[in-house]
Design an enzyme around this catalytic site. Structure first.
Site, short mmCIF file in Angstrom:
data_model
loop_
_atom_site.label_atom_id
_atom_site.label_comp_id
_atom_site.label_asym_id
_atom_site.label_seq_id
_atom_site.Cartn_x
_atom_site.Cartn_y
_atom_site.Cartn_z
N GLU A 221 4.40 -2.84 -3.43
CA GLU A 221 3.02 -3.16 -3.07
C GLU A 221 2.31 -3.93 -4.18
O GLU A 221 1.52 -4.82 -3.93
CB GLU A 221 2.24 -1.88 -2.71
CG GLU A 221 2.62 -1.28 -1.38
CD GLU A 221 2.40 -2.21 -0.19
OE1 GLU A 221 1.58 -3.14 -0.29
OE2 GLU A 221 3.07 -2.01 0.84
N TYR B 49 -6.52 -0.24 -1.31
CA TYR B 49 -5.41 -0.74 -0.49
C TYR B 49 -4.07 -0.11 -0.93
O TYR B 49 -3.32 0.42 -0.10
CB TYR B 49 -5.30 -2.28 -0.57
CG TYR B 49 -4.01 -2.74 0.04
CD1 TYR B 49 -3.87 -2.79 1.43
CD2 TYR B 49 -2.89 -3.04 -0.74
CE1 TYR B 49 -2.67 -3.13 2.02
CE2 TYR B 49 -1.69 -3.38 -0.17
CZ TYR B 49 -1.58 -3.43 1.21
OH TYR B 49 -0.39 -3.75 1.79
N ASP C 280 -6.15 -4.83 3.48
CA ASP C 280 -6.19 -6.01 2.62
C ASP C 280 -6.68 -7.19 3.46
O ASP C 280 -7.11 -7.02 4.60
CB ASP C 280 -4.82 -6.27 1.99
CG ASP C 280 -3.77 -6.64 3.02
OD1 ASP C 280 -4.08 -6.60 4.24
OD2 ASP C 280 -2.65 -6.99 2.63
#
Ligand code: SF4
Length: 369
Positions: free
Chosen positions: A47, A130, A148
């Site tokens: 991520e 996020y 996002d």
């Protein structure tokens, strides 16, 4: 339910939407290396890499990074120099510095287990809402929103929301909407499916609505306004900075490199000597700078490259010279002479890797006599 989102959710077939979205994801999801298991450390790394970097670019870096640092402990214990080197090419180095600091904290404070509570995980360095939602939902199956830019685009179309997604407060609206519609049976697939839909179908500009698994839930499609969304105000003009840089070699062919400051932009990365141009004679200014800052006398030749490098908030316009070192160099921890073989052991930001590539490629490559 939050009053602000009530009008959007009213009449929305939440369960049917969840089913259509997740069924599609089960059928169509891409085979990505970080989806192979639910290791929260690997999902976290992926991520962070995926912020500001495309999936195709991330895949080889992810493999290499996990090979080098297979566990959270191995990353926590690694030298910063090695960690920065492994990140070289991905750019936005504050991401890896924060991740490195955060895994150290996880090792010390949580015994190496990535926290599964949003209040704890979100307090780690570099972890925003996020990343919290993505890691907690994918690794631990916790129904936290992961919103996002991609997800805001998709949801602004589905719910016909015309709020400006460049504004921070708009994200809150989308987070509340996700809280109201997320599947509690499978929050991991729900969040990933929204991201995947944004990456493959509901793309910026012209979305592929005819292939869309949630088309019948989409209000923008029903009104024919999907291409007008999301609403996003333009970024303010970026600041431009003119820079002179140089690849200078000594009589043994060794190259002068410098380590940037411990704080600020691209902290602790190596670079070729450079300075901001403030005069009409950039070459002479750089020679004078090298004398003053490092006590090194150099003679610069012609410029062999002009590069533009964009950051999120500024642009560097770099003119690059080649040249010879004409004095002794007092090497320090942050100023070194290295051979062409050794230079590969040092982590450079993308802009200076480009300088090196240009230098190597320039046909009339300068060689000391
Ligand atoms: Fe996006 Fe079109 Fe699907 Fe609506 S129908 S979610 S605009 S791809």
């Amino acid at each position: 339910m939050n009053e602000q989102i009530q009008p959007f959710i009213e009449g929305f077939a939440v369960q049917l939407f969840q089913r259509d979205l997740i069924d599609w994801f089960e059928r169509e999801q891409r085979d990505l290396p970080w989806r192979k298991d639910k290791d929260p450390y690997k999902i976290w790394v992926s991520e962070i890499m995926l912020q500001q970097t495309r999936v195709d670019t991330v895949i080889p870096y992810f493999h290499q990074f996990i090979k080098q640092f297979p566990t959270l402990e191995s990353l926590a214990d690694a030298d910063e120099e090695k960690v920065l080197k492994a990140w070289e090419g991905l750019g936005y180095y504050s991401r890896i510095r924060n991740l490195h600091a955060a895994v150290k904290e996880v090792k010390e404070r949580y015994g190496g287990k990535v926290p599964d509570r949003a209040e704890e995980f979100s307090k780690l360095k570099g972890v925003g809402p996020y990343t919290t939602g993505a890691v907690l939902s994918i690794a631990y199956g916790i129904p936290e929103p992961a919103v996002d830019g991609n997800v805001m685009r998709v949801l602004s179309r589905i719910f016909l929301i015309r709020e400006d997604i460049a504004k921070t407060k708009t994200r809150k609206i989308f987070e509340e909407i996700v809280r109201a519609i997320i599947s509690h049976d499978n929050p991991s697939y729900f969040n990933q499916a929204l991201m995947e839909l944004g990456a493959l179908i509901c793309v910026p500009g012209k979305p592929a609505c005819l292939l869309c698994p949630v088309q019948e839930h989409c209000r923008a499609f029903q009104e024919g306004v999907q291409e007008e969304l999301p609403v996003k105000t333009k970024k303010t003009k970026m600041k431009e900075v003119a820079i002179s840089a140089a690849v200078v070699v000594d009589s043994q062919g060794r190259i002068l490199i410098h380590k940037r400051d411990r704080e600020g932009l691209l902290a602790n990365l190596w670079e070729f000597p450079n300075c901001e141009i403030s005069s009409k004679h950039p070459k002479e200014q750089l020679e004078a700078f090298l004398k003053e800052a490092y006590g090194v006398h150099v003679e610069l030749e012609h410029a062999f490259a002009a590069l533009e490098h964009e950051f999120s908030h500024l642009v560097w316009n770099i003119v690059v010279y080649r040249g010879m070192i004409k004095s002794n160099v007092a090497e320090t921890e942050r100023l070194k002479l290295v051979s062409e073989e050794e230079i590969h052991e040092y982590a450079f930001p993308v802009s200076h890797q480009r300088i090196w590539n240009e230098y190597k490629q320039s046909a009339d490559s300068f060689r000391p006599v």
